[in-house]
Structures are given as structure tokens and as C-alpha cells.
Design an enzyme around this catalytic site. Structure first.
Site, PDB file in Angstrom:
ATOM      1  N   GLU A 100      -9.896   2.851  -5.131  1.00  9.65           N
ATOM      2  CA  GLU A 100      -9.477   4.208  -4.773  1.00  9.65           C
ATOM      3  C   GLU A 100      -8.278   4.700  -5.589  1.00  9.65           C
ATOM      4  OE1 GLU A 100     -10.876   4.199  -0.121  1.00  9.65           O
ATOM      5  OE2 GLU A 100      -8.873   3.463  -0.552  1.00  9.65           O
ATOM      6  N   ASP A 116       0.850  -1.185   0.000  1.00  6.23           N
ATOM      7  CA  ASP A 116       0.000   0.000   0.000  1.00  6.23           C
ATOM      8  C   ASP A 116       0.889   1.240   0.000  1.00  6.23           C
ATOM      9  OD1 ASP A 116      -2.356   1.737   0.360  1.00  6.23           O
ATOM     10  OD2 ASP A 116      -3.338  -0.138   0.928  1.00  6.23           O
ATOM     11  N   HIS A 144      -2.738   3.242  -4.632  1.00  6.29           N
ATOM     12  CA  HIS A 144      -2.157   2.696  -3.391  1.00  6.29           C
ATOM     13  C   HIS A 144      -0.725   2.202  -3.624  1.00  6.29           C
ATOM     14  CE1 HIS A 144      -5.700   2.880  -0.778  1.00  6.29           C
ATOM     15  NE2 HIS A 144      -6.403   2.636  -1.861  1.00  6.29           N
TER      16      HIS A 144
END
Ligand SMILES: [Zn+2]
Length: 773
Positions: free
Chosen positions: A332, A198, A268
Site C-alpha cells: 500500500e 506504521d 506506512h
């Protein structure tokens, strides 16, 4: 005399029914087995002389025999001998030739001579052994124990039963990951989803790209709690060597758990960009992320090196993870950098990607990336899983969807013929608060999923056809660890919610019952105690229920517990003791007070429940909302604003309500003409949660409820980029006047501002406690 006889018969019936129940109960653990039938005959007596039999040349069953022997040693303090010569008497027999179409099914029988645990495959045998292990642990530690005669047939409802662990935000040691896998086995979970990379850390050694772990596995410092821009000054990091990965995967495999790695792409990725800046659109200035939230910096998809990189990473991971599935993230991913990047724009042009009514060209670029990686992995015999955002811009052809924002994406996926795994944040996000009393909980990311909500989760949504239902392969709970730093806290967040999940994914829906589950859970907690897990004890503590009685202008507080000991409480702020008032009926509140309560017995005292109630002219008065709050944050509707309880920054535990796309407008009926000079209301803002305040705060008053006169109006600014989450008290002070009705208007900001990663989307407006004085 006749009467006498019938009473005797009645008594006899009672006893036999009770006897029956308790015999069955012995095997009722978590998850509840599908079919438990007690049979007549003497019980099996387990003692140190009992042998465990596993057939010759069956390594799988031999391993399970070793586990069983270890389990019994822990539960009963006796060490049983394992043999592969058939034993007729006093033996626990392990087999794997049970005929059932469900490969994880098993048959468990106990009689005077033998306990036979027969799985459809070794996995089934393993689950039968887990059942035995659990019932032994739930009972007193005895070197000799009776197992009542029984016939159990059991099988899981879903083939995919998952638990996730984020080790990127906070690193977890190999030792803890193994302990976590043990927990999964205890709850019949068969899939471990390992979130390895991440923005805040890259945790897996890749030999071709050594900087990923030299640089990307470490950050200089970490944001302190929710204080944006405040850092702790302490370096944090760690990674797993490929040897350690193999060790963990093998450890899980022995326990019939498949480990699915996740490499989250193309967003990410800041940890990777910090290691290899040329993979980003900007190409420089990256630093392993020190804060939480979503970064605008993502992989540059106009650069072929990005694909060489991803393929290089997966090429090394494929031999480490025998799992059929690889998780490739896809969530995201802001498109901001791609919009400005000449390389990405050239790629979009080359591929002929065009904006249409549903998707932007950049969304289609992400879809291109996901499909390309999928194709690469498919060619190596792997299937991909992605978060539900991968539906945007067109889903990769064979992908399985992990539906997290709601179950809606899962429904869309199965309607398009894709498989889906349900992991909705509303029910199975174990990083969310598990109690409404957030102030006495460790800081959490937000949200609210208590045990009952997890238990109520039904993975198969209504309205699917039979074929579509089959495409929902299971469910999973996620454990994101931005705010979960330690092993002990991880266990606290996971337990006992994992017990509820276990039953959601294993036990057929028609056999589930929350009250019955709680009864079994109180025994199951003994297992956590014996195995020394740190679990949340809310069910043994005081759990409140609040009501607003607008008719009588009062608040009603009810207190509950599943503990067998009583609740004692005080209203003067002092600590409750055995000498305090014993709770028997709801507490009526009609003035400001602090209630403290605890479950207390001679040798036990639970955590103290504390709740402060404020009282003013608005409290417990009728209130009407012009627009309904959004479902997820509706709670007690308008009454939430006059319930005497002031919400904290834990915004989703029921103290706040939220509007979405609608303006806030409330009218309070003071029931008689009152002198008033001050009206206030709280609002909460948190940009990472898309929560912005109102753009205006207006107060109007009226004597008849029809004609309103404005007495106050204030324009408000939208939150700035660097503002952290905060509560603002909006207050109107005006010349004292008489009024029977008070109206508050607080229009919502239509759009998230330009600087935000979700710019242009609608905002949420959170409001709480209205005070009138
Ligand atoms: Zn680019």
C-alpha cells in the site's frame, strides 16, 4: 440360539471398537497428531511421584523439563521433580535423538513404566510436551491420571507456521506480547511476525534516531470507530526499548518461536516522517496518523538520507533479532508524491527507470528501493520478506512473498522461483468478523472469516508443480489492530480461529475434517478456560442458516449449534427461556417477524441470537441478475436482495452482494399483477474499501417481462473525500400502477476518483435488500 450368539458377538465388537476409539481419543487434541496408534499394555499412571528426566549437559531439554513441570502443576496441581539421573520406572523421559528428516518431528510413547518424548531436535521434543500438556489440561484436574499405552509419531506439514501482531495501530504491552507468544506455543506456531511500525506509531527504540520514539511513538488522538473526522481526544502510544525487544525475542526463542520484525517501507511511514520530516517528499507538515487507511505521504526515495536512515534502523535491529528473515513491508505505497517530487523524478531519470506496458516508472522506483534494502540485509546475513505488492515493478532478487490480497501473488512468486507464505485476507485475517451477526460483535475492520473458513484454508494452491509446491513454505494469520484496542479483544479475535490455523499448518490435509475438529475443539476450549483466555464462543451459540424459497414465497431459517444443549426460540420479540418453543425443525417465515433464540440448559444460556425479517412485495420472489456478483461477495446471489434481511455496515458477512467492473441490473417477478408505487434498494459506500455507490438509480416496470416502461430515474454523485462509510437507501416513488415485473438498473462508477490513493482503479458496487410496496 444362533441368533443370540451373533448378537452377543455384535455387542462384543461394538464394545471393543468403542474401547479402541476412546483410547485413541485421549491423545487427539489440536493440532491433530499425524499418527496415533494405541498399543496393548497397561497405562502409565502419572502421579506426584513421577519424575521428569532430562539428560545431563543438555540445556535445551532441561528448559523443556522445567516447562513440563510447570504445565503439569497447572493442569494437575502436582509438582514433579526433574532429574538428570536415568530413571527406569514412573518417569517422563525427554530426549532429542529421534531420527527424522523433519527437524520438528517427535516420537511419543507411553507404557506402564515410562512416557518417552523424543524429538528430532529439541523443537520436536517441545511439541511432544505440548501434546502431553494439552491432553492433561483437557481432562479433569486430578493428582493421579492414567495415560493409555500409545505410540505417536508426529511432525508439522509446514516449516513456516506464523502469527502476526500489529502493535503499531494500538500498542501492546511487553506482558501481553509474552502472553500472545504463550498462545502461539500452545498451538504449535513457530513464527511471530511483529508489525512494529506504521503510520499511526513507531514502536521500537532506535538510538541513532531518538525522535522515532520521542515523537513517532505517540499520537494526539485516534479516530472514533469508523467515523472519519471524529477523534477521541485521547493521546495513545508506547514503544519497546531495545532491552525489552531482546527480552521478548528470548522469551519466544525458549518456546521455539522465531520473532520476525517488520519495518514497513517505503509507505506506512507517517510516524517516521513526523519525527524526521526531511525524509518525506514534501518535507514538512506531518503528524503521527490519527485515522486509519493509507496515507499519500511516504518516504522520499530521491533523497539519499532516506537510505542512510533505513540502513541505520536495520543496523540496530540486526543484533536484536536472530531471525533469518526480516520483513520490509512494501504494501500500500501510493506513488502520488513521487510523481510530483523533483528529487524522486531526478532519481528515476538517473536510474533510467521507464514506464512499460506493465509498470510505471514510480513502481520501478519502489522496486529499486526494495532491492537496495534487500541487498543491504543480504550482506548482513538476512533474507527479506515483503507483502505481495513487491511483485509490482519487479521483485527484489531473493525476496520471499507474503501473499495477502489473495493466493494469486504467491502463485506468481513461486512460478518465478521465489518462496511464498500464504496469508490471504479471504481466509486468515483475524481482524475480520467471525460471525455473520456483525451487529452483536465488537466493531471490526470488515471482512468475514469464520472458524469454518479458516479451517477450510489450503495453503498450497492447485496447479503447481512439485518444485513450486515446495516453495510455499507455510501460512500465517494476520491480526491488524486498527479496531482491536484491548488485550481481551485481541484474544477474542484470535481464539478459537488460531486453533483452526494450527491444524491448517500442522496436520496433513488428508487427515483434516471439520466435524472431527469441532468435536476436539469442544474439549480444547477447556484449555482456554483453564488458562483464562478470552475466546469467542460462537460454536457454543446459535448459528443460523438462511434459505429463500422463491417457489413458495417464503424464507426458511435453520438453527444449529455444536453445544449439546438444545435451542429455544421465540417469534414475538421476547427473550427465549426454557419455557419457550424448543427448536426441532426449520422455521418458516412468511411475514415480518423477529426471531430470538439461545442455547439453554438448566445452568447455561448462550448469547441470544436475534434476527429481524422484513416482508414486502419483493421478499422471496424470483429475481434474475443481468451480471453476476464478484466471487468474493456473491453469497446467495440475487436472492440476497430479497431475503428479508437488511445488511448493516458489516458489508462482507453475506447480507450484501457486490459488483466489480459490471453494472447492477435485476428483474423481480412479482408472480401476479400488483399495484405498486414505491421501489427501494440499499447501497453501501466505503472509500477505504474501494466501495462507491452506483451513478444512477432507475426503476422500470412491465406486465409481460419483455416490454419495460421507465417510471423513475435519478443521477447520483460519487462519494467525496471526507465521507465516511455509510448506507444509502435509494428510493423511487411514483404514481401507483399495475406491474408484474420490476427492473432496477444501477450502473457502476467505472473509476475511483482522482483524490483517492487508488485513483483510476475499478470500484466495487454493493447492493442489498430491495423493497417493493
Ligand atoms: Zn521524493
Amino acid at each position: 440360539m444362533k441368533k443370540h450368539i451373533s448378537s452377543l458377538i455384535f455387542l462384543f465388537l461394538c464394545f471393543s471398537v468403542l474401547g479402541q476409539t476412546s483410547k485413541d481419543d485421549f491423545y487427539k487434541t489440536i493440532p491433530l497428531a499425524q499418527n496415533i496408534n494405541s498399543v496393548s499394555g497397561k497405562p502409565f499412571v502419572l502421579s506426584s511421584k513421577t519424575k521428569i528426566y532430562s539428560p545431563k549437559n543438555n540445556a535445551g531439554l532441561k528448559q523443556i523439563a522445567v516447562f513440563l513441570s510447570e504445565y503439569i502443576e497447572i493442569a494437575n496441581g502436582i509438582k514433579l521433580q526433574i532429574t538428570n539421573s536415568p530413571v527406569k520406572e514412573n518417569a517422563i523421559v525427554l530426549e532429542n535423538n529421534f531420527k527424522d528428516k523433519n527437524s520438528e518431528a517427535y516420537n511419543f510413547t507411553a507404557n506402564q513404566n515410562q512416557v518417552v518424548i523424543n524429538g528430532a531436535t529439541s523443537a520436536g521434543t517441545f511439541y511432544g510436551v505440548q501434546l502431553l500438556r494439552k491432553v492433561l489440561l483437557e481432562n479433569e484436574t486430578k493428582s493421579q491420571i492414567e495415560l493409555s499405552a500409545v505410540e505417536i509419531t508426529d511432525y508439522p506439514r509446514f516449516a513456516y507456521r506464523g502469527m502476526h501482531l500489529d502493535v503499531a495501530r494500538h500498542f501492546a504491552s511487553v506482558e501481553f506480547v509474552k502472553k500472545y507468544i504463550d498462545l502461539l506455543a500452545l498451538h504449535n506456531i513457530n513464527t511471530f511476525h511483529w508489525h512494529l511500525t506504521d503510520d499511526q506509531g513507531w514502536r521500537v527504540e532506535i538510538k541513532k534516531y531518538p525522535k522515532l520514539t520521542q515523537i513517532g511513538a505517540f499520537r494526539n488522538e485516534t479516530q472514533v470507530g469508523k467515523q472519519v473526522g471524529v477523534y477521541d481526544g485521547k493521546p495513545h502510544g508506547g514503544f519497546y526499548t531495545q532491552e525489552q525487544i531482546k527480552e521478548v525475542v528470548a522469551y519466544a526463542q525458549k518456546r521455539f518461536i522465531t520473532t520476525i520484525p517488520e519495518i514497513d517501507l517505503p509507505g506506512h511511514m507517517v510516524a517516521a516522517l513526523s519525527s524526521y520530516p526531511e525524509l518525506g517528499c514534501v518535507g514538512e507538515g506531518y503528524e503521527v496518523y490519527k485515522k486509519w487507511g493509507v496515507s499519500d505521504d511516504v518516504l522520499c526515495l530521491g533523497n539519499e538520507k532516506t537510505f542512510t536512515f533505513l540502513e541505520g534502523v536495520f543496523t540496530e535491529l540486526i543484533p536484536l533479532f536472530p531471525a533469518k528473515y526480516f520483513h520490509i513491508g512494501g504494501d500500500e505505497c501510493p506513488k502520488k508524491r513521487w510523481e510530483k517530487c523533483p528529487k524522486c523524478q531526478t532519481k528515476i531519470a538517473e536510474l533510467g527507470l521507464r514506464k512499460d506496458s506493465k509498470h510505471s516508472a514510480e513502481e520501478k522506483l519502489q522496486s529499486y528501493c526494495m532491492s537496495r534494502i534487500e541487498k543491504f540485509l543480504n550482506a548482513k546475513g538476512k533474507q527479506v520478506i515483503g507483502w505481495d505488492e513487491i511483485l509490482e515493478g519487479g521483485i527484489a532478487p531473493n525476496a520471499t512473498i507474503m501473499s495477502w490480497r489473495s493466493t494469486q501473488a504467491g502463485i506468481e512468486a513461486v512460478k518465478q522461483g521465489h518462496k511464498a507464505i500464504m496469508t490471504p485476507s479471504s481466509h486468515v485475517y483475524f481482524d475480520y468478523y467471525q460471525s455473520t451477526d456483525a451487529a452483536s460483535e465488537p466493531l471490526a475492520i470488515g471482512g468475514f472469516t469464520n472458524l469454518e473458513r479458516v479451517y477450510s484454508f489450503e495453503p498450497i494452491p492447485n496447479g503447481l508443480t512439485e518444485d513450486e509446491r515446495k516453495l510455499v513454505i507455510g501460512a500465517q494469520a494476520n491480526v491488524w489492530r486498527e479496531y482491536i484496542e484491548s488485550d481481551a479483544q485481541t484474544e477474542y479475535m484470535v481464539l478459537p480461529r488460531l486453533a483452526a490455523l494450527s491444524e491448517v499448518v500442522w496436520t496433513n490435509a488428508d487427515k483434516k475434517n471439520y466435524g472431527n475438529f469441532l468435536n476436539r475443539l469442544s474439549d480444547f476450549l477447556k484449555i482456554y478456560d483453564k488458562l483464562k483466555y478470552n475466546y469467542a464462543k460462537h460454536i457454543l451459540e446459535v448459528s443460523p442458516e438462511y434459505k429463500v424459497d422463491t417457489e413458495n414465497g417464503q424464507l426458511i431459517l435453520s438453527l444449529k449449534t455444536t453445544s449439546k444443549s438444545p435451542i429455544y426460540y421465540t417469534l414475538d420479540g421476547s427473550e427465549p427461556t426454557l419455557q419457550s418453543k424448543k427448536y426441532s425443525e426449520s422455521i418458516i417465515i412468511n411475514s415480518a417477524v423477529t426471531v430470538k433464540a439461545a442455547v439453554i440448559s438448566e445452568n447455561y444460556k448462550s448469547k441470544i441470537f436475534t434476527k429481524k425479517f422484513e416482508f414486502n412485495k419483493a421478499t422471496a420472489k424470483p429475481i434474475v441478475l443481468e451480471n453476476e456478483p464478484v466471487d468474493r461477495y456473491r453469497f446467495n446471489g440475487g436472492k440476497t436482495l430479497v431475503d428479508g434481511r437488511t445488511g448493516t455496515t458489516a458489508f462482507s458477512t453475506g447480507d450484501w452482494i457486490a459488483l466489480y467492473k459490471d453494472d447492477f441490473e435485476a428483474t423481480i417477478d412479482l408472480k401476479s399483477l400488483q399495484q405498486i408505487k414505491e421501489v427501494s434498494m440499499n447501497t453501501f459506500t466505503s472509500q477505504n474499501d474501494w466501495i462507491f455507490g452506483p451513478k444512477q438509480f432507475q426503476v422500470l416496470i412491465s406486465n409481460d417481462g419483455i416490454n419495460f416502461t421507465p417510471v423513475y430515474s435519478e443521477d447520483l454523485k460519487i462519494a467525496e473525500k471526507d465521507d465516511g462509510p455509510k448506507i444509502t437507501n435509494l428510493k423511487a416513488v411514483f404514481a401507483e400502477q399495475e406491474a408484474k415485473y420490476v427492473k432496477i438498473k444501477a450502473p457502476i462508477f467505472e473509476k475511483i476518483p482522482e483524490w483517492h490513493y487508488s485513483a483510476g482503479q475499478p470500484t466495487f458496487l454493493f447492493v442489498d435488500e430491495i423493497t417493493i410496496n
